[in-house]
Write a protein that holds these residues in place. Structure first.
Motif, mmCIF file in Angstrom:
data_model
loop_
_atom_site.group_PDB
_atom_site.id
_atom_site.type_symbol
_atom_site.label_atom_id
_atom_site.label_comp_id
_atom_site.label_asym_id
_atom_site.label_seq_id
_atom_site.Cartn_x
_atom_site.Cartn_y
_atom_site.Cartn_z
ATOM 1 N N MET A 177 43.852 -25.955 -15.913
ATOM 2 C CA MET A 177 44.719 -26.332 -17.026
ATOM 3 C C MET A 177 44.252 -25.615 -18.281
ATOM 4 S SD MET A 177 44.624 -30.424 -16.213
ATOM 5 C CE MET A 177 42.869 -30.341 -15.832
ATOM 6 N N HIS A 178 45.153 -25.466 -19.230
ATOM 7 C CA HIS A 178 44.814 -24.753 -20.460
ATOM 8 C C HIS A 178 43.754 -25.486 -21.263
ATOM 9 C CE1 HIS A 178 47.454 -21.326 -20.415
ATOM 10 N NE2 HIS A 178 48.456 -22.090 -20.001
ATOM 11 N N LYS A 179 42.828 -24.708 -21.796
ATOM 12 C CA LYS A 179 41.793 -25.202 -22.689
ATOM 13 C C LYS A 179 41.941 -24.572 -24.078
ATOM 14 C CE LYS A 179 37.488 -25.416 -21.179
ATOM 15 N NZ LYS A 179 36.113 -24.991 -20.771
ATOM 16 N N TYR A 180 42.241 -23.282 -24.123
ATOM 17 C CA TYR A 180 42.311 -22.526 -25.377
ATOM 18 C C TYR A 180 43.756 -22.162 -25.720
ATOM 19 C CZ TYR A 180 37.284 -21.917 -24.744
ATOM 20 O OH TYR A 180 35.944 -22.129 -24.572
ATOM 21 N N PRO A 181 44.017 -21.755 -26.949
ATOM 22 C CA PRO A 181 45.335 -21.196 -27.265
ATOM 23 C C PRO A 181 45.641 -20.037 -26.323
ATOM 24 C CG PRO A 181 44.110 -21.594 -29.280
ATOM 25 C CD PRO A 181 43.154 -21.838 -28.155
ATOM 26 N N TYR A 182 46.913 -19.877 -26.004
ATOM 27 C CA TYR A 182 47.312 -18.900 -24.988
ATOM 28 C C TYR A 182 46.817 -17.492 -25.289
ATOM 29 C CZ TYR A 182 50.634 -22.725 -24.187
ATOM 30 O OH TYR A 182 51.209 -23.957 -23.976
ATOM 31 N N GLN A 183 46.818 -17.107 -26.564
ATOM 32 C CA GLN A 183 46.456 -15.740 -26.915
ATOM 33 C C GLN A 183 44.991 -15.443 -26.614
ATOM 34 O OE1 GLN A 183 48.799 -13.476 -27.841
ATOM 35 N NE2 GLN A 183 47.154 -12.005 -27.473
ATOM 36 N N VAL A 184 44.140 -16.448 -26.639
ATOM 37 C CA VAL A 184 42.724 -16.243 -26.322
ATOM 38 C C VAL A 184 42.579 -15.710 -24.904
ATOM 39 C CG1 VAL A 184 40.501 -17.409 -25.973
ATOM 40 C CG2 VAL A 184 41.928 -17.991 -27.951
ATOM 41 N N ILE A 185 43.291 -16.308 -23.970
ATOM 42 C CA ILE A 185 43.234 -15.860 -22.584
ATOM 43 C C ILE A 185 43.965 -14.526 -22.424
ATOM 44 C CG2 ILE A 185 43.695 -16.494 -20.185
ATOM 45 C CD1 ILE A 185 41.647 -18.264 -21.659
ATOM 46 N N ALA A 186 45.095 -14.378 -23.118
ATOM 47 C CA ALA A 186 45.840 -13.123 -23.037
ATOM 48 C C ALA A 186 44.976 -11.939 -23.450
ATOM 49 C CB ALA A 186 47.091 -13.198 -23.903
ATOM 50 N N ASP A 187 44.153 -12.121 -24.473
ATOM 51 C CA ASP A 187 43.292 -11.028 -24.926
ATOM 52 C C ASP A 187 42.277 -10.637 -23.860
ATOM 53 O OD1 ASP A 187 44.601 -10.947 -27.356
ATOM 54 O OD2 ASP A 187 43.092 -12.126 -28.434
ATOM 55 N N VAL A 188 41.750 -11.631 -23.147
ATOM 56 C CA VAL A 188 40.808 -11.348 -22.065
ATOM 57 C C VAL A 188 41.490 -10.549 -20.957
ATOM 58 C CG1 VAL A 188 39.360 -12.384 -20.269
ATOM 59 C CG2 VAL A 188 39.424 -13.404 -22.552
ATOM 60 N N LEU A 189 42.697 -10.978 -20.580
ATOM 61 C CA LEU A 189 43.426 -10.303 -19.516
ATOM 62 C C LEU A 189 43.819 -8.887 -19.933
ATOM 63 C CD1 LEU A 189 45.804 -13.146 -18.230
ATOM 64 C CD2 LEU A 189 43.421 -12.693 -17.635
ATOM 65 N N ASP A 190 44.334 -8.738 -21.151
ATOM 66 C CA ASP A 190 44.758 -7.412 -21.613
ATOM 67 C C ASP A 190 43.594 -6.424 -21.623
ATOM 68 O OD1 ASP A 190 47.511 -7.131 -22.117
ATOM 69 O OD2 ASP A 190 47.379 -8.327 -23.939
ATOM 70 N N GLU A 191 42.435 -6.873 -22.034
ATOM 71 C CA GLU A 191 41.280 -5.975 -22.069
ATOM 72 C C GLU A 191 40.966 -5.446 -20.671
ATOM 73 O OE1 GLU A 191 36.562 -5.882 -23.419
ATOM 74 O OE2 GLU A 191 37.721 -7.724 -23.637
ATOM 75 N N LEU A 192 41.025 -6.317 -19.675
ATOM 76 C CA LEU A 192 40.765 -5.892 -18.301
ATOM 77 C C LEU A 192 41.888 -5.002 -17.775
ATOM 78 C CD1 LEU A 192 39.368 -9.276 -16.971
ATOM 79 C CD2 LEU A 192 38.072 -7.121 -17.161
ATOM 80 N N MET A 193 43.129 -5.308 -18.133
ATOM 81 C CA MET A 193 44.262 -4.510 -17.677
ATOM 82 C C MET A 193 44.258 -3.108 -18.263
ATOM 83 S SD MET A 193 47.085 -7.566 -17.799
ATOM 84 C CE MET A 193 48.485 -6.466 -17.938
ATOM 85 N N LEU A 194 43.622 -2.923 -19.405
ATOM 86 C CA LEU A 194 43.541 -1.622 -20.058
ATOM 87 C C LEU A 194 42.415 -0.750 -19.495
ATOM 88 C CD1 LEU A 194 44.178 -2.803 -23.713
ATOM 89 C CD2 LEU A 194 45.553 -1.080 -22.513
ATOM 90 N N HIS A 195 41.651 -1.295 -18.588
ATOM 91 C CA HIS A 195 40.516 -0.578 -18.014
ATOM 92 C C HIS A 195 40.976 0.708 -17.314
ATOM 93 C CE1 HIS A 195 36.662 -0.010 -15.942
ATOM 94 N NE2 HIS A 195 37.343 0.161 -14.828
ATOM 95 N N ARG A 196 40.231 1.758 -17.492
ATOM 96 C CA ARG A 196 40.494 3.025 -16.808
ATOM 97 C C ARG A 196 39.477 3.214 -15.688
ATOM 98 N NH1 ARG A 196 43.762 6.600 -19.483
ATOM 99 N NH2 ARG A 196 43.797 7.538 -17.405
ATOM 100 N N PRO A 197 39.853 3.902 -14.621
ATOM 101 C CA PRO A 197 38.925 4.069 -13.502
ATOM 102 C C PRO A 197 37.684 4.858 -13.868
ATOM 103 C CG PRO A 197 40.879 5.434 -13.205
ATOM 104 C CD PRO A 197 41.156 4.528 -14.367
ATOM 105 N N LYS A 198 36.590 4.553 -13.157
ATOM 106 C CA LYS A 198 35.376 5.318 -13.350
ATOM 107 C C LYS A 198 35.571 6.754 -12.880
ATOM 108 C CE LYS A 198 31.918 1.637 -12.961
ATOM 109 N NZ LYS A 198 30.746 1.147 -12.185
ATOM 110 N N LYS A 199 34.961 7.653 -13.584
ATOM 111 C CA LYS A 199 35.044 9.078 -13.201
ATOM 112 C C LYS A 199 34.013 9.401 -12.138
ATOM 113 C CE LYS A 199 38.315 9.989 -16.145
ATOM 114 N NZ LYS A 199 39.679 10.300 -15.686
#
Length: 339
Positions: free
Chosen positions: A317-339
């Motif tokens: 269940m939600h604990k934090y404001p939605y944007q707090v979790i969204a920021d965590v997810l977006d950071e991971l989604m922006l990850h680029r593959p290792k070279k």
């Protein structure tokens, strides 16, 4: 009587935390830097939050938090397994075993934007119409090779493959039945499915027969992330806004956001990403976790939640404001593959 009830609740809460935070469980994996061994089972196509989920999966693997043992298609459409394959290749893991769903049993369709086909043709056209090992074989082979009580299953799609695994018998990979193999090798199942405390959610009702067979009898703990949770966590606009034509994550969101939403660089609900996050990291770091109970499914695919001390199921269940979790997810989604 009130104090007795409170004491019971406290005792069960402590028992739950011991499961998810004690040295043998999730928090220990963070503390000791041991990656969580996962099998990722996805429909990869009816929606497109799967794109964000598989990007996160590889980001967390690159950070040493996950070990991806296999990735499976639970949708039988011809483009689903190749789409999984192209993401694995983009992130530098072409050797991950991929299983395809049984075309006689699993739902068979794709997204209205046909984004899987578009990504395959742009990034890995040689994979078009490729056939893969049956998902059941991949499940049994991979599980049999792992240490006992070591594997976390992540499902962000239909229950077809799990139902097949549970009904399977001994084979060349293991002398154990499917139920015995799960009970011996699986530590936890993280499942994006259902609505809490009640609902009728897509991943459950689309193959309601499998869902009805699986949830009452699965022998290991299940941690659910329901439809009501991911609906309010909006991501994807940032990765689309990079306009990176060499990145299938960015291209996938560029294809879909303008069709599903009014503005091309806004965000989309993040159902599947929450499952990947809580499989890799202590769920209490981001969410509240319910007490024990049972996820009860009817034959039409609707579900209800029954709180009970004997249950092996829990939901977040939600604990934090939605944007707090969204920021965590977006950071991971922006990850680029290792070279």
């Amino acid at each position: 009587m009130l104090m007795n009830s409170y004491s019971k609740m406290l005792a069960h809460a402590l028992l739950f935390f011991s499961c998810f935070a004690a040295p043998q469980c999730l928090l220990a994996q963070q503390a000791t830097k041991q990656p969580v061994k996962v099998i990722f089972d996805t429909d990869m196509g009816p929606d497109y939050d799967d794109i964000g989920a598989i990007a996160m999966l590889h980001a967390l693997a690159d950070q040493g938090e996950l070990e991806i043992l296999a990735s499976l298609a639970s949708d039988a459409h011809v483009d689903i397994a190749p789409t999984i394959d192209l993401f694995n290749r983009y992130f530098g893991r072409p050797a991950i075993p991929i299983g395809e769903a049984d075309r006689a049993l699993a739902p068979n369709f794709t997204a209205k934007t046909d984004w899987g086909d578009k990504l395959i043709r742009q990034f890995e056209p040689s994979l078009k119409n490729k056939r893969y090992t049956p998902a059941l074989d991949v499940y049994r082979k991979v599980l049999a090779a792992q240490p006992d009580q070591s594997v976390t299953l992540i499902t962000v799609g239909f229950m077809t493959n799990i139902a097949q695994l549970m009904a399977s018998g001994a084979d060349a990979y293991s002398d154990l039945s499917g139920m015995e193999l799960i009970n011996k090798k699986v530590k936890l199942w993280v499942c994006m499915a259902g609505g809490f405390p009640q609902g009728r959610e897509f991943n459950v009702f689309k193959d309601e027969k499998s869902s009805y067979a699986v949830f009452p009898h699965f022998p290991r703990p299940i941690l659910f992330t329901g439809v009501e949770l991911g609906r309010h966590i909006k991501t994807g606009g940032k990765v689309a806004a990079t306009k990176d034509s060499s990145n299938p994550v960015s291209v996938g969101y560029q294809i879909n956001l303008p069709v599903y939403l009014d503005k091309p660089d806004t965000d989309r609900s993040s159902w599947d990403q929450t499952a990947v996050l809580i499989a890799a990291r202590n769920p209490e770091q981001y969410f509240y976790v319910s007490g024990p109970g049972k996820f009860k499914v009817e034959k039409d695919g609707s579900n209800t939640w029954e709180p009970t001390e004997e249950g092996q199921h829990r939901f977040i269940m939600h604990k934090y404001p939605y944007q707090v979790i969204a920021d965590v997810l977006d950071e991971l989604m922006l990850h680029r593959p290792k070279k």
